[in-house]
Design a protein around this motif. Structure first.
Motif, short mmCIF file in Angstrom:
data_model
loop_
_atom_site.label_atom_id
_atom_site.label_comp_id
_atom_site.label_asym_id
_atom_site.label_seq_id
_atom_site.Cartn_x
_atom_site.Cartn_y
_atom_site.Cartn_z
N ASN B 31 0.84 -1.20 0.00
CA ASN B 31 0.00 0.00 0.00
C ASN B 31 0.87 1.25 0.00
OD1 ASN B 31 -2.96 -1.04 0.59
ND2 ASN B 31 -1.52 -2.23 1.84
N HIS B 48 -4.27 6.41 -3.39
CA HIS B 48 -3.83 5.17 -2.76
C HIS B 48 -3.61 4.10 -3.82
CE1 HIS B 48 -5.37 1.46 -0.28
NE2 HIS B 48 -4.07 1.42 -0.43
N VAL B 50 -2.61 0.02 -4.36
CA VAL B 50 -2.34 -1.31 -3.85
C VAL B 50 -1.54 -2.00 -4.93
CG1 VAL B 50 -3.27 -3.50 -3.08
CG2 VAL B 50 -4.46 -1.37 -2.50
N GLN B 55 -6.14 2.27 -6.10
CA GLN B 55 -7.29 1.84 -5.33
C GLN B 55 -8.29 2.97 -5.12
OE1 GLN B 55 -7.64 -1.30 -4.40
NE2 GLN B 55 -9.60 -1.00 -3.37
N ARG B 98 -3.87 -3.24 4.54
CA ARG B 98 -4.82 -2.16 4.36
C ARG B 98 -5.47 -1.74 5.66
NH1 ARG B 98 -9.04 -3.05 -0.20
NH2 ARG B 98 -9.46 -0.89 0.43
#
Lengths: 109, 114
Positions: B31, B48, B50, B55, B98
């Motif tokens: 992340n 963000h 991933v 994301q 997460r």
């Protein structure tokens, strides 16, 4: 969305004094962290504290999740403690932090 | 273990120019997040990743900002063309999972647009 408040907004201390910074949040959170932004703009991790109490040297923090607040204690303050202290909370899974407005601390020699 | 590393630490560019910021997350952290603090305001989320996938990019201010994370390792944030209001400190953060894990922030890149 969640509201994050910090108090006081500004704080001036004499070197050696103690202080308490407060962070209130309006909803349940999955995560809470405290950060120190030093005068050069760098953001320093202080505590990962979704609940309970932690201590690291002259700093300690307590989060009471059920009452939606967290406290950061600074003891025997030093000039190098100056800067802005932020609390940040994660509401939903995914760690998109919502930051508070910060407390600007000035420690005078 | 190295922390989150950002390059450059400071960049001064003229309005209309392009700047690319880089973030190297902690090894093994899938992340990766970008945040910024502009004009003394609050620190705001930008996006963000991933691994290599975006994301959540709900915080990106406009299409002058482009973030990439090729191969799921380091990430770049490009501002093209830069405007005066883009000045501020851009932070990168990474975390292993997460949820319920600590996020580690880099030292930030101070961007000044003149």
């Amino acid at each position: 969305g969640i509201q994050v408040e910090q108090s006081p907004p500004d704080l001036i201390l004499q070197e050696g004094a103690n202080s308490t910074l407060r962070c209130n949040f309006s909803d349940s959170v999955n995560n809470l962290q405290w950060f120190h932004q030093n005068p050069w703009g760098q953001l320093i991790n202080l505590f990962y504290i979704p609940s309970g109490t932690k201590q690291n040297g002259r700093l300690s923090a307590t989060t009471v999740a059920t009452e939606r607040y967290s406290l950061l204690y600074i003891s025997s303050s030093q000039t190098t403690d100056s800067g802005v202290y932020f609390c940040a909370v994660e509401v939903h899974y995914g760690q998109n932090f919502v930051f508070g407005p910060g407390t600007r601390l000035s420690v005078l020699p | 273990e190295a922390g989150v590393t950002q390059f450059p630490s400071h960049s001064v560019i003229e309005k209309g120019q392009t700047v690319t910021l880089r973030c190297d997350p902690i090894s093994g952290h899938d992340n990766l997040y970008w945040y910024r603090r502009v004009m003394g305001k609050e620190i705001k989320f930008l996006l963000h990743f991933v691994k290599e996938s975006k994301q959540d990019e709900s915080g990106m201010p406009n299409n002058r900002f482009l973030a990439e994370r090729t191969g799921g390792t380091y990430s770049t944030l490009k501002v093209q063309p830069a405007e005066l209001e883009d000045s501020g400190v851009y932070f990168c953060a990474s975390s292993r999972d997460r949820v319920y894990t600590e996020a580690f922030f880099g030292q930030g890149t101070r961007l000044t647009v003149v």
